[in-house]
Design an enzyme around this catalytic site. Sequence first.
Site, PDB file in Angstrom:
ATOM      1  N   ASP A  26     -24.493 -70.806   9.281  1.00  0.00           N
ATOM      2  CA  ASP A  26     -22.809 -70.289   9.770  1.00  0.00           C
ATOM      3  C   ASP A  26     -23.332 -68.909  10.347  1.00  0.00           C
ATOM      4  O   ASP A  26     -22.415 -68.537  10.552  1.00  0.00           O
ATOM      5  CB  ASP A  26     -22.151 -70.210   8.068  1.00  0.00           C
ATOM      6  N   GLY A  69     -17.196 -76.532   9.780  1.00  0.00           N
ATOM      7  CA  GLY A  69     -18.709 -76.195  10.391  1.00  0.00           C
ATOM      8  C   GLY A  69     -18.502 -75.157  11.556  1.00  0.00           C
ATOM      9  O   GLY A  69     -17.897 -75.520  12.298  1.00  0.00           O
ATOM     10  N   ARG A 120     -11.835 -66.577   8.938  1.00  0.00           N
ATOM     11  CA  ARG A 120     -12.750 -67.481   7.753  1.00  0.00           C
ATOM     12  C   ARG A 120     -13.088 -66.867   8.572  1.00  0.00           C
ATOM     13  O   ARG A 120     -14.569 -66.461   9.607  1.00  0.00           O
ATOM     14  CB  ARG A 120     -12.963 -69.189   8.323  1.00  0.00           C
ATOM     15  N   ASN A 175     -25.193 -69.880   4.395  1.00  0.00           N
ATOM     16  CA  ASN A 175     -24.882 -71.790   4.681  1.00  0.00           C
ATOM     17  C   ASN A 175     -24.143 -71.904   2.874  1.00  0.00           C
ATOM     18  O   ASN A 175     -23.780 -71.471   2.437  1.00  0.00           O
ATOM     19  CB  ASN A 175     -26.320 -73.078   4.703  1.00  0.00           C
ATOM     20  N   LYS A 176     -23.492 -73.331   3.131  1.00  0.00           N
ATOM     21  CA  LYS A 176     -22.658 -73.733   2.328  1.00  0.00           C
ATOM     22  C   LYS A 176     -22.723 -73.463   0.618  1.00  0.00           C
ATOM     23  O   LYS A 176     -24.947 -73.771   0.785  1.00  0.00           O
ATOM     24  CB  LYS A 176     -22.162 -74.971   2.283  1.00  0.00           C
TER      25      LYS A 176
HETATM   26  O1  MRU Z   1     -17.357 -74.403   4.998  1.00  0.00           O
HETATM   27  P1  MRU Z   1     -17.589 -75.052   5.633  1.00  0.00           P
HETATM   28  O2  MRU Z   1     -17.343 -76.997   5.551  1.00  0.00           O
HETATM   29  O3  MRU Z   1     -17.267 -75.035   6.858  1.00  0.00           O
HETATM   30  O4  MRU Z   1     -19.041 -74.917   5.437  1.00  0.00           O
HETATM   31  C1  MRU Z   1     -19.576 -75.745   7.005  1.00  0.00           C
HETATM   32  C2  MRU Z   1     -21.594 -75.570   6.636  1.00  0.00           C
HETATM   33  O5  MRU Z   1     -21.958 -74.978   5.244  1.00  0.00           O
HETATM   34  C3  MRU Z   1     -22.329 -75.785   7.574  1.00  0.00           C
HETATM   35  O6  MRU Z   1     -23.540 -76.360   6.407  1.00  0.00           O
HETATM   36  C4  MRU Z   1     -22.297 -75.188   8.404  1.00  0.00           C
HETATM   37  O7  MRU Z   1     -21.010 -74.879   9.308  1.00  0.00           O
HETATM   38  C5  MRU Z   1     -23.237 -75.686   9.844  1.00  0.00           C
HETATM   39  S1  MRU Z   1     -22.218 -76.925  10.837  1.00  0.00           S
HETATM   40  C6  MRU Z   1     -23.230 -78.249  12.191  1.00  0.00           C
END
Ligand code: MRU
Length: 354
Positions: A244, A54, A96, A254-255
Site C-alpha cells: 500500500d 487494493g 482511507r 501492506n495488509k
Molecule cells: O485493506 P485492503 O484490502 O485494501 O488491503 C489491500 C492490501 O493490503 C494489498 O496487498 C495492497 O493494497 C496491494 S493490492 C495490489
Amino acid sequence: MQNPVTVIQSVRLDDENDTLVVLNQTVLPNETNFLELRELEDIWDAIYQLKVRGAPAIGIAAAYGAYLGAKKSIAETYEALFEDFKKVKDYLATSRPTAVNLFWALNRMENRFKQEAGKSVAEVKAALKEESEAIRAEDEKICEAIGEHALSLLEPGWGLLTHCNAGTIATAKYGTALAPIYLGQEKGYNFKVYADETRPLLQGARLTAWELQQAGVDVTLICDNMASIVMKEGKIQAVLVGCDRVAANGDSANKIGTSGVAILAKHYNIPFYVCAPLSTIDLECKTGDDIQIELRPSEEITSKWYEKPMAPEAVQTYNPAFDVTDHSLITGIVTENGIAYAPYTESLPKMFKS
Ligand code: MRU
C-alpha cells in the site's frame, strides 16, 4: 482459453450514466455483483467499506470519482469548477489513509486540471475524463510488467505464499503479487500457491483463493497462523505480497500480518518479494514510521463474519489494518521498471528514471 478472472473489470466508468461501476468485493465469493455508484458519498463509502479495495483499484476509483464529481458541477468558469473539484478531491482523500495510490491518483487529477488552465469548463471535464481513463489503462500495462519482472525470479513448480489479495480485482488487471502467477500459468509454470486467509477481513480466503481457483491455479487456503508450518515443511520457495505504500528506505506497508510473514520467511531463508507499481512508492515518506496506519472498527474482529459475536461484549480491541515490513526483511521490490534491491534509498529513485 481466456482466463475467466483477469477479464473481470473490478472498477470501470459508465460515463453515459454518470456512474462508477465496481465489483462489490465485500460479498465475494458468495455473490458476484456490481454496484452502480452515482453519488460521491457512495463512492467514498465503497472505498471505506472495501467494496472496492487494493491500492491500485482504490486509486482508479478515486480518479473516476474525482471526474464524476467535477462533471456534476454546475460551475461556469474554470476557477469555479476548480473550487468544486478541490472539494471533491479533499473529500475522497479522507476515505482511507494508508494506500498512497489514493493520494497519487487524486494529485494526478489535480495536476491535469491545472494543465488545462484557461480552457472552457467542458474542455476541462473532458480532460479529467481522459486522465481517469488513462490511470486505469496504464495500470493494466504496469501490472503486466510487474508480473514479467517477478516471473523472472521464480521457477516452474515452485510453492508460493501470498498474503491478502493483490490480484486482478485489486487492480485494473492481473494484480501485482498475483500477476506473475497468472503470467506463469500461461507459460505452464504450475505454481502451487498458498493463500493466507488474512484476518480479520479475510481477503486471502474470500478473494485470493476465489480468484486463483476461478483461474484454474493450484491454490491452497491456510489460516494465517499456518504460514510457519508450510515454510518449515519446504512447501514455499518464495513469498510474494502487494503493498500500500513503500517508504524511501524500502519499508513497506501492506495488509496486517505481512510483516510477520516476512519475519518467518527470513527465519526459513525464503525470499520475500514486495510487488508494487511506482504509484505505490512514496519517496516523501522517509521510513515506515512516517506511514499512517489505518485503524478500523472493533466489529471486524469480534463479530463481522460470525452468526454470533465471537468475543465478549464491549471487549477492548485494537484493529490496525496494515503493518510495516522492515526493509531488511525484503529481498526485492518488484516495480514495472525493474526490481529494486537494497540499499533501497539508492535503488528506488532509479526505478523512476528507467
Ligand atoms: O485493506 P485492503 O484490502 O485494501 O488491503 C489491500 C492490501 O493490503 C494489498 O496487498 C495492497 O493494497 C496491494 S493490492 C495490489
